[in-house]
Design an enzyme around this catalytic site. Structure first.
Site, PDB file in Angstrom:
ATOM      1  N   LYS A 192       0.878  -1.178   0.000  1.00  0.00           N
ATOM      2  CA  LYS A 192       0.000   0.000   0.000  1.00  0.00           C
ATOM      3  C   LYS A 192       0.915   1.226   0.000  1.00  0.00           C
ATOM      4  O   LYS A 192       0.844   2.114   0.866  1.00  0.00           O
ATOM      5  CB  LYS A 192      -0.912  -0.056   1.241  1.00  0.00           C
ATOM      6  CG  LYS A 192      -2.007   0.978   1.285  1.00  0.00           C
ATOM      7  CD  LYS A 192      -3.155   0.709   0.329  1.00  0.00           C
ATOM      8  CE  LYS A 192      -4.171   1.843   0.411  1.00  0.00           C
ATOM      9  NZ  LYS A 192      -5.152   1.828  -0.685  1.00  0.00           N
ATOM     10  N   ASP A 232      -1.471 -11.851   6.920  1.00  0.00           N
ATOM     11  CA  ASP A 232      -2.362 -12.468   7.905  1.00  0.00           C
ATOM     12  C   ASP A 232      -3.812 -12.345   7.435  1.00  0.00           C
ATOM     13  O   ASP A 232      -4.569 -13.323   7.416  1.00  0.00           O
ATOM     14  CB  ASP A 232      -2.168 -11.738   9.247  1.00  0.00           C
ATOM     15  CG  ASP A 232      -2.581 -12.596  10.430  1.00  0.00           C
ATOM     16  OD1 ASP A 232      -2.885 -13.783  10.222  1.00  0.00           O
ATOM     17  OD2 ASP A 232      -2.607 -12.070  11.560  1.00  0.00           O
ATOM     18  N   ASP A 282      -5.584  -3.511  -0.819  1.00  0.00           N
ATOM     19  CA  ASP A 282      -7.049  -3.456  -0.662  1.00  0.00           C
ATOM     20  C   ASP A 282      -7.739  -3.923  -1.948  1.00  0.00           C
ATOM     21  O   ASP A 282      -8.667  -4.740  -1.915  1.00  0.00           O
ATOM     22  CB  ASP A 282      -7.516  -2.059  -0.229  1.00  0.00           C
ATOM     23  CG  ASP A 282      -6.849  -0.927  -1.016  1.00  0.00           C
ATOM     24  OD1 ASP A 282      -5.968  -1.207  -1.843  1.00  0.00           O
ATOM     25  OD2 ASP A 282      -7.232   0.238  -0.801  1.00  0.00           O
TER      26      ASP A 282
END
Ligand code: ATP
Length: 326
Positions: A167, A223, A199
């Site tokens: 990101k 994760d 995202d």
């Protein structure tokens, strides 16, 4: 040659699925000595320490460790244990299985998650009343190391595509560095790679998981995206993982202690048994690892199945069926 395996069941369903993995490892043609250690909420309540020094030493001295799950004390148990085995890479394969109902039946990808830093570096503070901060640590060395591991993993396992998740458009310094280091590694490999904003990647993974092979991620993203992928293939009861270091490794299911079903004997042991298969691969028992995977696949297709997969079998029934096939 006998390998020593540290076995740390931990809390909740860790107590139920870890013996299943040991049963399976005992059923294959390999020479293992199992040494059991305590860790987690119960041992913290009894002794004040979630990860006793003896357990730490067991994991440090063993050839490999099997870990179940930790509850409230997870951060005090699994983070130091990953450290004890020097693990910088967390390998999380997510695949759908024939015969099992899955949101996305064509999923077959592997998350390579950075395992030492990012927002899990443990640097948090209360700087004022009602104001708390967290420091996200990204280093060039760890970013390069995880990328090298990921690209090597892709090559060794015949995958055609690598995706670097980041990101960097928002976390310009930290993910800027992660991306730069990972791309430099990618450029040195003879393999196709893409970069993806994490995202948007979450959405694409849900809609078109078949387009992805190996996804290299910063710690928290790895994760979360791997749990998301668990949802695509049938749930957390199916996802194994390996925490790999230079000379040592620890194998654990992606799931946690699942307090909502703990104690009922109905946890799906597949994730833990598939983690044991990764342990077999790690110790060069490739044929045995393949046999375990085949046995698990057979049981997933034909049953018995635990309630998370729509059945009414217990963890013991599933384990016995896997051992039977072996
Ligand atoms: P952690 O933060 O420790 O990774 P988690 O937030 O991912 O834990 P889990 O303990 O893994 O949470 O449980 C999430 C959900 O998945 C729960 O509803 C739980 O019952 C279910 N689940 C997890 N593992 C299994 C399993 N092996 N068999 C069946 N259901 C499972």
């Amino acid at each position: 040659m006998t390998h020593e395996i540290a076995v740390i069941p931990g809390d909740g369903i860790g107590q139920e699925v870890t013996p299943a993995a040991v049963d399976v490892l005992e059923a294959v043609d390999a020479d293992f000595d199992f040494v059991e250690g305590d860790a987690g909420d119960a041992v913290k309540e009894a002794t004040g320490e979630a990860l006793p020094a003896e357990t730490r030493e067991l994991a440090a001295d063993a050839d490999a460790t099997l870990f179940g799950a930790a509850g409230e004390t997870a951060a005090d148990v699994i983070l130091p244990l990953r450290d004890v085995v020097g693990s910088f890479a967390n390998v999380r394969p997510a695949r759908s299985y024939p015969g099992l109902d899955a949101v996305q039946p064509d999923t077959d990808l592997v998350f390579i998650r950075e395992n030492t830093e990012g927002v899990y570096a443990g640097i948090e503070a209360e700087i004022d009343d009602g104001v708390r901060t967290l420091t996200r640590v990204i280093t060039e060395d760890a970013s390069r190391e995880i990328a090298e591991f990921g690209f090597r993993y892709a090559k060794r396992n015949g995958f055609e595509n690598v995706t670097i998740a980041h990101k960097a458009n928002v976390m310009r310094e930290t993910d800027g560095l992660f991306l730069e280091a990972a791309q430099a590694v990618g450029d040195s490999f003879d393999i196709d790679y893409d970069t993806a904003l994490m995202d948007a990647l979450a959405m694409h993974l849900v809609m078109r998981p078949e387009e992805y092979d190996v996804v290299i991620c910063p710690n928290l993203a790895g994760d979360m995206l791997s749990d998301l992928a668990a949802g695509l293939v049938g749930g957390l009861g199916l996802l194994p993982s390996a925490n790999v270091g230079e000379d040592n490794a620890l194998f654990e299911p992606v799931h946690g202690s699942a307090p909502d079903i703990a104690g009922q004997g109905v946890a799906n042991p597949s994730a833990m048994i598939l983690s044991a298969a990764m342990l077999l691969d790690h110790l060069d028992y490739a044929d045995e690892a393949a046999a375990v995977r085949e046995a698990v696949e057979g049981v997933l297709a034909d049953g018995p199945r635990t309630p998370d997969l729509g059945g009414d079998a217990s963890a013991d029934d599933v384990t016995a069926a896997v051992v039977d096939r072996l």
